[in-house]
Design a protein around this motif. Sequence first.
Motif, PDB file in Angstrom:
ATOM      1  N   MET A  42     -29.108 -27.850 -35.012  1.00  0.00           N
ATOM      2  CA  MET A  42     -28.037 -27.508 -34.085  1.00  0.00           C
ATOM      3  C   MET A  42     -28.659 -27.033 -32.785  1.00  0.00           C
ATOM      4  O   MET A  42     -29.794 -26.573 -32.769  1.00  0.00           O
ATOM      5  CB  MET A  42     -27.171 -26.384 -34.649  1.00  0.00           C
ATOM      6  N   ARG A  43     -27.867 -27.128 -31.739  1.00  0.00           N
ATOM      7  CA  ARG A  43     -28.272 -26.594 -30.447  1.00  0.00           C
ATOM      8  C   ARG A  43     -27.164 -25.664 -29.970  1.00  0.00           C
ATOM      9  O   ARG A  43     -25.973 -25.987 -30.112  1.00  0.00           O
ATOM     10  CB  ARG A  43     -28.497 -27.716 -29.436  1.00  0.00           C
ATOM     11  N   LEU A  44     -27.558 -24.541 -29.422  1.00  0.00           N
ATOM     12  CA  LEU A  44     -26.604 -23.571 -28.908  1.00  0.00           C
ATOM     13  C   LEU A  44     -26.990 -23.249 -27.476  1.00  0.00           C
ATOM     14  O   LEU A  44     -28.165 -23.027 -27.179  1.00  0.00           O
ATOM     15  CB  LEU A  44     -26.651 -22.295 -29.758  1.00  0.00           C
ATOM     16  N   ARG A  45     -26.000 -23.241 -26.612  1.00  0.00           N
ATOM     17  CA  ARG A  45     -26.222 -22.879 -25.211  1.00  0.00           C
ATOM     18  C   ARG A  45     -25.147 -21.875 -24.827  1.00  0.00           C
ATOM     19  O   ARG A  45     -23.958 -22.123 -25.018  1.00  0.00           O
ATOM     20  CB  ARG A  45     -26.119 -24.100 -24.315  1.00  0.00           C
ATOM     21  N   LEU A  46     -25.568 -20.732 -24.315  1.00  0.00           N
ATOM     22  CA  LEU A  46     -24.651 -19.687 -23.887  1.00  0.00           C
ATOM     23  C   LEU A  46     -24.959 -19.334 -22.442  1.00  0.00           C
ATOM     24  O   LEU A  46     -26.110 -19.059 -22.103  1.00  0.00           O
ATOM     25  CB  LEU A  46     -24.802 -18.444 -24.774  1.00  0.00           C
ATOM     26  N   VAL A  47     -23.926 -19.363 -21.615  1.00  0.00           N
ATOM     27  CA  VAL A  47     -24.062 -18.973 -20.210  1.00  0.00           C
ATOM     28  C   VAL A  47     -23.057 -17.860 -19.959  1.00  0.00           C
ATOM     29  O   VAL A  47     -21.856 -18.048 -20.166  1.00  0.00           O
ATOM     30  CB  VAL A  47     -23.780 -20.167 -19.260  1.00  0.00           C
ATOM     31  N   MET A  54     -19.529 -19.269 -21.219  1.00  0.00           N
ATOM     32  CA  MET A  54     -19.361 -20.612 -21.738  1.00  0.00           C
ATOM     33  C   MET A  54     -20.359 -20.772 -22.876  1.00  0.00           C
ATOM     34  O   MET A  54     -21.526 -20.389 -22.752  1.00  0.00           O
ATOM     35  CB  MET A  54     -19.633 -21.660 -20.658  1.00  0.00           C
ATOM     36  N   LEU A  55     -19.882 -21.316 -23.978  1.00  0.00           N
ATOM     37  CA  LEU A  55     -20.713 -21.527 -25.150  1.00  0.00           C
ATOM     38  C   LEU A  55     -20.606 -22.991 -25.551  1.00  0.00           C
ATOM     39  O   LEU A  55     -19.506 -23.543 -25.597  1.00  0.00           O
ATOM     40  CB  LEU A  55     -20.216 -20.635 -26.293  1.00  0.00           C
ATOM     41  N   ALA A  56     -21.733 -23.612 -25.845  1.00  0.00           N
ATOM     42  CA  ALA A  56     -21.750 -24.987 -26.346  1.00  0.00           C
ATOM     43  C   ALA A  56     -22.608 -25.022 -27.605  1.00  0.00           C
ATOM     44  O   ALA A  56     -23.720 -24.486 -27.626  1.00  0.00           O
ATOM     45  CB  ALA A  56     -22.308 -25.947 -25.298  1.00  0.00           C
ATOM     46  N   VAL A  57     -22.078 -25.645 -28.663  1.00  0.00           N
ATOM     47  CA  VAL A  57     -22.812 -25.823 -29.913  1.00  0.00           C
ATOM     48  C   VAL A  57     -22.761 -27.302 -30.258  1.00  0.00           C
ATOM     49  O   VAL A  57     -21.680 -27.896 -30.330  1.00  0.00           O
ATOM     50  CB  VAL A  57     -22.212 -24.978 -31.059  1.00  0.00           C
ATOM     51  N   SER A  58     -23.943 -27.893 -30.472  1.00  0.00           N
ATOM     52  CA  SER A  58     -24.050 -29.309 -30.834  1.00  0.00           C
ATOM     53  C   SER A  58     -24.680 -29.439 -32.206  1.00  0.00           C
ATOM     54  O   SER A  58     -25.556 -28.652 -32.578  1.00  0.00           O
ATOM     55  CB  SER A  58     -24.932 -30.059 -29.827  1.00  0.00           C
ATOM     56  N   ASP A  59     -24.227 -30.446 -32.951  1.00  0.00           N
ATOM     57  CA  ASP A  59     -24.839 -30.746 -34.247  1.00  0.00           C
ATOM     58  C   ASP A  59     -25.293 -32.199 -34.249  1.00  0.00           C
ATOM     59  O   ASP A  59     -25.137 -32.898 -33.262  1.00  0.00           O
ATOM     60  CB  ASP A  59     -23.874 -30.441 -35.401  1.00  0.00           C
TER      61      ASP A  59
END
Length: 119
Positions: A42-47, A54-59
Motif C-alpha cells: 500500500m501507499r499512503l500520502r498525507l498532506v 488530504m489523505l490518499a491510500v493506494s493498494d
Amino acid sequence: EGVKDQEIEQLVLIVSELLANAIDHGGGAALEEGELVGDPRMRLRLVVGAREWMLAVSDEGGGDPERVRRAIESARLPDLEDERGRGLYLMRQMVDSMEVDPSADRRGLTFRVQRQHAR
C-alpha cells in the motif's frame, strides 16, 4: 496553534479504516482475519495544510472504481446487524470529499479524502 486533538483522532480513524480497507478488499473480495494471502503493498500520502488535510491510500489489489464510487455516493446507513460494511459510510460522514480512482500503476485503487480542519 496546530491541528486540534479531535481532528487528529478523526484523521487516525480514517487512516486506519482506509489501510484496513486496502488489506481487506484489495483483492476484490472481503477477507476474514487470517485469510490474507501474499504480501500486500500500500501507499499512503498525507498532506496537512493550514486549513485542510488530504489523505490518499493506494493498494495493488485490483477492484472496480465505478462500483466503489456508487457505494460512496449512495452513503446509505448500513445494516447495523452486519459486522461489516460500515467503513465507507462512516468515513463519508467525517470528510468533505471522498474519491476513488484506479491507482497510478493501474494495479489497484486509490482513495482520496479531504477535510477542512475543525474550527
